[in-house]
Design a protein around this motif. Sequence first.
Motif, mmCIF file in Angstrom:
data_model
loop_
_atom_site.group_PDB
_atom_site.id
_atom_site.type_symbol
_atom_site.label_atom_id
_atom_site.label_comp_id
_atom_site.label_asym_id
_atom_site.label_seq_id
_atom_site.Cartn_x
_atom_site.Cartn_y
_atom_site.Cartn_z
ATOM 1 N N ASP A 164 0.878 -1.375 -0.083
ATOM 2 C CA ASP A 164 -0.134 0.115 0.011
ATOM 3 C C ASP A 164 0.868 1.399 -0.080
ATOM 4 O O ASP A 164 0.375 2.323 0.026
ATOM 5 N N TYR A 165 1.995 1.039 -0.061
ATOM 6 C CA TYR A 165 3.084 2.254 0.076
ATOM 7 C C TYR A 165 4.319 2.146 -0.869
ATOM 8 O O TYR A 165 5.299 1.809 -0.765
ATOM 9 N N PRO A 166 3.872 2.260 -2.233
ATOM 10 C CA PRO A 166 4.767 2.085 -3.485
ATOM 11 C C PRO A 166 6.090 2.682 -3.209
ATOM 12 O O PRO A 166 7.118 2.121 -3.844
ATOM 13 N N GLU A 167 6.047 3.729 -2.786
ATOM 14 C CA GLU A 167 7.543 4.548 -2.476
ATOM 15 C C GLU A 167 8.416 3.830 -1.417
ATOM 16 O O GLU A 167 9.654 4.034 -1.483
ATOM 17 N N TYR A 168 7.873 2.809 -0.823
ATOM 18 C CA TYR A 168 8.700 2.198 0.106
ATOM 19 C C TYR A 168 8.742 0.837 -0.105
ATOM 20 O O TYR A 168 9.621 -0.009 0.708
#
Length: 185
Positions: A164-168
Amino acid sequence: MKKEYIFKSERLGFRNWEKRDLTEFANINADLDVMEYFPKPLTKPETSNFIDRLQKHYKKNGYNYFATEILKTGELIGFIGLAYQDYKTQFTPATDIGWRLKKRAWGNGYATEGAKKCLEFAFKELNLEKIISVFTEKNTKSEHIMKKIGMDKIGEFNHPKLKDYPEYEKCICYEIHKNAWQQLL
């Protein structure tokens, strides 16, 4: 009051978490700089739940991300320790080494010193054969510590807990085996 540590390094003491740690640990987890490579800072109730999980992990496994204090002052600076990880990747299940320290503790070599002592505990006391460490691809400070303690990069993956957190989500995994650690001594 004399502190009961599970083990000590030259400057640090490692122990299980206590309820009295909540306020200080919540302050660490709320710091945007400390949590830069995580999806979000943690609230005080989220930190309380985290402490509960760490205490249960210790009871079950005999280790956790240990509450870490400076021996000279007794100041809680965050955690350095071990956690069993069973989320689904090609690198798990495995025991992970990790750290999270308050900003005032940065730049003093505490993470490296503590991680080395935790590896010693993992290999000598727990008799584990392998330790991994995972970081989001931008967290080069953690990667630097992994290299300093003798770990080697083994691959990249998309962390299933960070979908749910594509940047991480994109993470890198390092590992060290007991025999490689012994050769570093």
